[in-house]
Design a protein around this motif. Sequence first.
Motif, PDB file in Angstrom:
ATOM      1  N   ASP A 105      -0.355   4.539   0.526  1.00  0.00           N
ATOM      2  CA  ASP A 105      -0.851   5.678   1.292  1.00  0.00           C
ATOM      3  C   ASP A 105      -1.758   5.209   2.429  1.00  0.00           C
ATOM      4  N   SER A 106      -2.116   6.159   3.277  1.00  0.00           N
ATOM      5  CA  SER A 106      -3.010   5.863   4.394  1.00  0.00           C
ATOM      6  C   SER A 106      -4.460   5.961   3.921  1.00  0.00           C
ATOM      7  N   ARG A 107      -5.383   5.640   4.805  1.00  0.00           N
ATOM      8  CA  ARG A 107      -6.802   5.790   4.461  1.00  0.00           C
ATOM      9  C   ARG A 107      -7.165   7.237   4.175  1.00  0.00           C
ATOM     10  N   ALA A 108      -6.424   8.153   4.779  1.00  0.00           N
ATOM     11  CA  ALA A 108      -6.672   9.589   4.566  1.00  0.00           C
ATOM     12  C   ALA A 108      -6.000  10.104   3.299  1.00  0.00           C
ATOM     13  N   GLY A 109      -5.254   9.229   2.606  1.00  0.00           N
ATOM     14  CA  GLY A 109      -4.587   9.637   1.371  1.00  0.00           C
ATOM     15  C   GLY A 109      -3.186  10.179   1.573  1.00  0.00           C
TER      16      GLY A 109
ATOM     17  N   HIS B  89       0.756  -5.176   3.821  1.00  0.00           N
ATOM     18  CA  HIS B  89      -0.082  -6.071   4.616  1.00  0.00           C
ATOM     19  C   HIS B  89       0.226  -7.495   4.182  1.00  0.00           C
TER      20      HIS B  89
ATOM     21  N   HIS C 282       0.864  -1.178   0.000  1.00  0.00           N
ATOM     22  CA  HIS C 282       0.000   0.000   0.000  1.00  0.00           C
ATOM     23  C   HIS C 282       0.902   1.230   0.000  1.00  0.00           C
TER      24      HIS C 282
END
Length: 88
Positions: free
Chosen positions: A28-32, A39, A26
Amino acid sequence: MIRTRVGAAGCRQVRTRGMVAAAFDHWDSRAGDPNLHTHVVVANEVQGTDGAWRSVDGRTSHAAVVTVSALYDALLADEVSRRLGATW
């Protein structure tokens, strides 16, 4: 670090013939926000050296989590440095 258990009430930990896992990178984070990470999903079924299939003994993998995390961080930093020239 992956073991399974045998014996009465799973009293003995034994080696396995390996494990099956899938890794998902992944960026970026969930916030972008930028947040490079991976993972890893590990199958809960492993084959013992005797050929029998059993569940993973989570105690050994849980005990290794700090070591595995440090190894991942070091390998990731090396790869980012190699590819992008970043310094730490």
